[in-house]
Design a protein around this motif. Structure first.
Motif, PDB file in Angstrom:
ATOM      1  N   VAL A  51      47.826  39.562  34.054  1.00 18.64           N
ATOM      2  CA  VAL A  51      46.720  40.502  33.860  1.00 18.64           C
ATOM      3  C   VAL A  51      45.371  39.795  33.984  1.00 18.64           C
ATOM      4  O   VAL A  51      44.387  40.395  34.446  1.00 18.64           O
ATOM      5  CB  VAL A  51      46.846  41.227  32.506  1.00 18.64           C
ATOM      6  CG1 VAL A  51      46.644  40.289  31.345  1.00 18.64           C
ATOM      7  CG2 VAL A  51      45.882  42.408  32.421  1.00 18.64           C
ATOM      8  N   PHE A  52      45.302  38.514  33.618  1.00 16.87           N
ATOM      9  CA  PHE A  52      44.040  37.776  33.731  1.00 16.87           C
ATOM     10  C   PHE A  52      43.751  37.427  35.192  1.00 16.87           C
ATOM     11  O   PHE A  52      42.595  37.473  35.628  1.00 16.87           O
ATOM     12  CB  PHE A  52      44.074  36.517  32.878  1.00 16.87           C
ATOM     13  CG  PHE A  52      44.449  36.751  31.439  1.00 16.87           C
ATOM     14  CD1 PHE A  52      44.079  37.915  30.788  1.00 16.87           C
ATOM     15  CD2 PHE A  52      45.185  35.806  30.739  1.00 16.87           C
ATOM     16  CE1 PHE A  52      44.434  38.144  29.463  1.00 16.87           C
ATOM     17  CE2 PHE A  52      45.546  36.019  29.416  1.00 16.87           C
ATOM     18  CZ  PHE A  52      45.177  37.187  28.783  1.00 16.87           C
ATOM     19  N   SER A  53      44.799  37.080  35.934  1.00 17.29           N
ATOM     20  CA  SER A  53      44.628  36.829  37.367  1.00 17.29           C
ATOM     21  C   SER A  53      44.113  38.086  38.059  1.00 17.29           C
ATOM     22  O   SER A  53      43.218  38.034  38.916  1.00 17.29           O
ATOM     23  CB  SER A  53      45.965  36.396  37.992  1.00 17.29           C
ATOM     24  OG  SER A  53      46.488  35.250  37.352  1.00 17.29           O
ATOM     25  N   LYS A  54      44.681  39.235  37.690  1.00 16.39           N
ATOM     26  CA  LYS A  54      44.259  40.506  38.286  1.00 16.39           C
ATOM     27  C   LYS A  54      42.821  40.849  37.893  1.00 16.39           C
ATOM     28  O   LYS A  54      42.048  41.357  38.719  1.00 16.39           O
ATOM     29  CB  LYS A  54      45.211  41.617  37.858  1.00 16.39           C
ATOM     30  CG  LYS A  54      46.614  41.462  38.419  1.00 16.39           C
ATOM     31  CD  LYS A  54      47.569  42.486  37.818  1.00 16.39           C
ATOM     32  CE  LYS A  54      48.973  42.301  38.361  1.00 16.39           C
ATOM     33  NZ  LYS A  54      49.946  43.231  37.755  1.00 16.39           N
ATOM     34  N   ARG A  55      42.475  40.565  36.643  1.00 14.88           N
ATOM     35  CA  ARG A  55      41.105  40.828  36.192  1.00 14.88           C
ATOM     36  C   ARG A  55      40.101  40.015  37.002  1.00 14.88           C
ATOM     37  O   ARG A  55      39.053  40.524  37.416  1.00 14.88           O
ATOM     38  CB  ARG A  55      40.990  40.499  34.697  1.00 14.88           C
ATOM     39  CG  ARG A  55      39.618  40.789  34.079  1.00 14.88           C
ATOM     40  CD  ARG A  55      39.678  40.509  32.580  1.00 14.88           C
ATOM     41  NE  ARG A  55      38.405  40.754  31.927  1.00 14.88           N
ATOM     42  CZ  ARG A  55      37.991  41.913  31.470  1.00 14.88           C
ATOM     43  NH1 ARG A  55      38.757  42.986  31.630  1.00 14.88           N
ATOM     44  NH2 ARG A  55      36.833  42.057  30.870  1.00 14.88           N
ATOM     45  N   GLN A  56      40.401  38.753  37.232  1.00 12.40           N
ATOM     46  CA  GLN A  56      39.519  37.900  38.017  1.00 12.40           C
ATOM     47  C   GLN A  56      39.371  38.442  39.437  1.00 12.40           C
ATOM     48  O   GLN A  56      38.265  38.433  40.005  1.00 12.40           O
ATOM     49  CB  GLN A  56      40.072  36.475  38.042  1.00 12.40           C
ATOM     50  CG  GLN A  56      39.131  35.471  38.690  1.00 12.40           C
ATOM     51  CD  GLN A  56      39.723  34.086  38.765  1.00 12.40           C
ATOM     52  OE1 GLN A  56      40.945  33.912  38.717  1.00 12.40           O
ATOM     53  NE2 GLN A  56      38.875  33.074  38.876  1.00 12.40           N
ATOM     54  N   LYS A  57      40.451  38.934  40.005  1.00  9.76           N
ATOM     55  CA  LYS A  57      40.402  39.483  41.358  1.00  9.76           C
ATOM     56  C   LYS A  57      39.626  40.798  41.395  1.00  9.76           C
ATOM     57  O   LYS A  57      38.915  41.085  42.368  1.00  9.76           O
ATOM     58  CB  LYS A  57      41.821  39.656  41.891  1.00  9.76           C
ATOM     59  CG  LYS A  57      42.523  38.318  42.118  1.00  9.76           C
ATOM     60  CD  LYS A  57      44.012  38.485  42.367  1.00  9.76           C
ATOM     61  CE  LYS A  57      44.689  37.123  42.459  1.00  9.76           C
ATOM     62  NZ  LYS A  57      46.162  37.227  42.599  1.00  9.76           N
ATOM     63  N   TYR A  58      39.742  41.601  40.334  1.00 11.34           N
ATOM     64  CA  TYR A  58      38.919  42.814  40.232  1.00 11.34           C
ATOM     65  C   TYR A  58      37.436  42.456  40.273  1.00 11.34           C
ATOM     66  O   TYR A  58      36.635  43.125  40.947  1.00 11.34           O
ATOM     67  CB  TYR A  58      39.211  43.544  38.926  1.00 11.34           C
ATOM     68  CG  TYR A  58      40.313  44.567  38.979  1.00 11.34           C
ATOM     69  CD1 TYR A  58      40.368  45.525  39.993  1.00 11.34           C
ATOM     70  CD2 TYR A  58      41.289  44.588  37.994  1.00 11.34           C
ATOM     71  CE1 TYR A  58      41.376  46.471  40.018  1.00 11.34           C
ATOM     72  CE2 TYR A  58      42.312  45.535  38.013  1.00 11.34           C
ATOM     73  CZ  TYR A  58      42.351  46.465  39.026  1.00 11.34           C
ATOM     74  OH  TYR A  58      43.351  47.403  39.045  1.00 11.34           O
ATOM     75  N   TYR A  59      37.050  41.420  39.528  1.00 10.07           N
ATOM     76  CA  TYR A  59      35.645  41.004  39.516  1.00 10.07           C
ATOM     77  C   TYR A  59      35.190  40.600  40.917  1.00 10.07           C
ATOM     78  O   TYR A  59      34.103  40.984  41.366  1.00 10.07           O
ATOM     79  CB  TYR A  59      35.449  39.824  38.558  1.00 10.07           C
ATOM     80  CG  TYR A  59      35.334  40.186  37.095  1.00 10.07           C
ATOM     81  CD1 TYR A  59      34.708  41.354  36.691  1.00 10.07           C
ATOM     82  CD2 TYR A  59      35.823  39.339  36.114  1.00 10.07           C
ATOM     83  CE1 TYR A  59      34.586  41.686  35.355  1.00 10.07           C
ATOM     84  CE2 TYR A  59      35.705  39.652  34.763  1.00 10.07           C
ATOM     85  CZ  TYR A  59      35.090  40.826  34.392  1.00 10.07           C
ATOM     86  OH  TYR A  59      34.973  41.141  33.068  1.00 10.07           O
ATOM     87  N   ALA A  60      36.006  39.802  41.594  1.00  5.32           N
ATOM     88  CA  ALA A  60      35.639  39.346  42.933  1.00  5.32           C
ATOM     89  C   ALA A  60      35.511  40.524  43.896  1.00  5.32           C
ATOM     90  O   ALA A  60      34.617  40.567  44.739  1.00  5.32           O
ATOM     91  CB  ALA A  60      36.672  38.355  43.446  1.00  5.32           C
ATOM     92  N   LYS A  61      36.419  41.499  43.757  1.00  8.76           N
ATOM     93  CA  LYS A  61      36.352  42.680  44.606  1.00  8.76           C
ATOM     94  C   LYS A  61      35.093  43.485  44.318  1.00  8.76           C
ATOM     95  O   LYS A  61      34.413  43.958  45.231  1.00  8.76           O
ATOM     96  CB  LYS A  61      37.590  43.539  44.395  1.00  8.76           C
ATOM     97  CG  LYS A  61      37.650  44.767  45.287  1.00  8.76           C
ATOM     98  CD  LYS A  61      38.934  45.551  45.057  1.00  8.76           C
ATOM     99  CE  LYS A  61      38.987  46.771  45.971  1.00  8.76           C
ATOM    100  NZ  LYS A  61      40.226  47.567  45.736  1.00  8.76           N
ATOM    101  N   GLY A  62      34.743  43.653  43.035  1.00 10.72           N
ATOM    102  CA  GLY A  62      33.547  44.405  42.660  1.00 10.72           C
ATOM    103  C   GLY A  62      32.266  43.753  43.155  1.00 10.72           C
ATOM    104  O   GLY A  62      31.334  44.432  43.590  1.00 10.72           O
ATOM    105  N   ARG A  63      32.211  42.409  43.097  1.00  9.22           N
ATOM    106  CA  ARG A  63      31.027  41.700  43.587  1.00  9.22           C
ATOM    107  C   ARG A  63      30.967  41.696  45.106  1.00  9.22           C
ATOM    108  O   ARG A  63      29.898  41.544  45.695  1.00  9.22           O
ATOM    109  CB  ARG A  63      31.038  40.241  43.092  1.00  9.22           C
ATOM    110  CG  ARG A  63      30.888  40.055  41.602  1.00  9.22           C
ATOM    111  CD  ARG A  63      30.668  38.577  41.274  1.00  9.22           C
ATOM    112  NE  ARG A  63      31.692  37.725  41.865  1.00  9.22           N
ATOM    113  CZ  ARG A  63      32.785  37.295  41.257  1.00  9.22           C
ATOM    114  NH1 ARG A  63      33.013  37.661  40.006  1.00  9.22           N
ATOM    115  NH2 ARG A  63      33.657  36.509  41.880  1.00  9.22           N
ATOM    116  N   GLY A  64      32.149  41.772  45.738  1.00  7.77           N
ATOM    117  CA  GLY A  64      32.212  41.764  47.189  1.00  7.77           C
ATOM    118  C   GLY A  64      32.150  40.386  47.810  1.00  7.77           C
ATOM    119  O   GLY A  64      31.977  40.268  49.026  1.00  7.77           O
ATOM    120  N   ASP A  65      32.330  39.327  46.983  1.00  4.67           N
ATOM    121  CA  ASP A  65      32.219  37.982  47.541  1.00  4.67           C
ATOM    122  C   ASP A  65      33.570  37.273  47.698  1.00  4.67           C
ATOM    123  O   ASP A  65      33.649  36.217  48.310  1.00  4.67           O
ATOM    124  CB  ASP A  65      31.284  37.115  46.699  1.00  4.67           C
ATOM    125  CG  ASP A  65      31.712  36.996  45.244  1.00  4.67           C
ATOM    126  OD1 ASP A  65      32.926  37.136  44.950  1.00  4.67           O
ATOM    127  OD2 ASP A  65      30.847  36.745  44.374  1.00  4.67           O
TER     128      ASP A  65
END
Length: 246
Positions: free
Chosen positions: A85-99
């Motif tokens: 769930v933490f790995s997925k959370r980090q990927k959600y952040y990256a997707k939201g920032r778009g970077d």
């Protein structure tokens, strides 16, 4: 060196939690920022960031959270605190920032800006930048009669945004001896290790108070908890936060 992982696809994150009750206490002062560390016991550059977060966690004006990821487990040591769930959370952040920037150790402040988690100077500068604009939702926690009361009040720009209300049980300090992999032979101490994340409600933009059983605030090995108000996709910025009143 800092370890990076490429962004892949969409992700979902939620955990079910349960536990024991606690005594009533008075509310605490709102934090100036929430800072999350994505780290791994299998990453040789992470112990310096882990040690820095132990120090940051002592600052009562900050909520510092450790989120051990699992995507480096193949390197020879399975992270004993890691959760998908933490790995997925980090990927959600990256997707939201778009970077697409996913690496360890990575620090994320208020769900927005990110930086190498061991870069103390940059983290301190970023925290000062975020301090100039307070979190837009005031969160007050109180415990009584076997229930946790969560009071939410809009206080600034951005508080009109919809968001989720998340309960985050934590262990304040955990020391792990690492037997294999890049950190073989080291014992690493982690602060405010997240044990689970569960969505307990929705924020619709107006002042409100909700109540949940205190039994939902803890997991096995958790000795405290945090409540986060967080924007929905694509921008998952932190709108408000509070730590356990005890």
């Amino acid at each position: 060196m800092t370890r990076r992982l490429r962004l892949s696809s969409a992700f979902l994150a939620a955990l079910t939690i349960g536990g024991a009750a606690a005594l009533a206490q008075t509310p605490v002062k709102p934090p100036r920022a929430v800072i999350e560390l994505f780290t791994s016991q299998g990453c040789s550059s992470c112990p310096a960031a882990d040690a820095l977060f132990v120090e940051l966690a002592k600052d009562p004006s900050l909520i510092a959270l450790t989120m051990p990821v699992t995507y480096w487990d193949y390197l020879g040591w399975k992270d004993t605190l890691g959760q998908d769930v933490f790995s997925k959370r980090q990927k959600y952040y990256a997707k939201g920032r778009g970077d697409g920037q996913i690496y360890t150790p990575q620090a994320v402040i208020n769900g927005a800006s990110h930086m190498v988690g061991s870069d103390k100077a940059l983290i301190e500068r970023s925290l000062k930048d975020h301090a100039s604009s307070a979190l837009p939702i005031s969160v007050t926690l109180s415990e009584a009669s076997g229930h946790l009361s969560i009071k939410l009040d809009p206080t600034g720009a951005g508080s009109e945004r919809a968001g989720g209300i998340w309960l985050v049980p934590i262990s304040r300090l955990v020391t792990v001896p690492i037997e294999r992999g890049e950190n073989k032979g080291k014992s690493v101490t982690y602060a405010n290790v997240v044990r689970g994340i569960v969505k307990i409600g929705e924020w619709a933009g107006a002042a409100t108070t909700m109540s949940v059983p205190l039994a939902t605030t803890q997991l096995p090995n958790a000795d405290s908890y945090v409540v986060l108000i967080q924007g929905e996709q694509p921008n998952r910025v932190i709108l408000g936060a509070a730590r356990s009143p005890h």
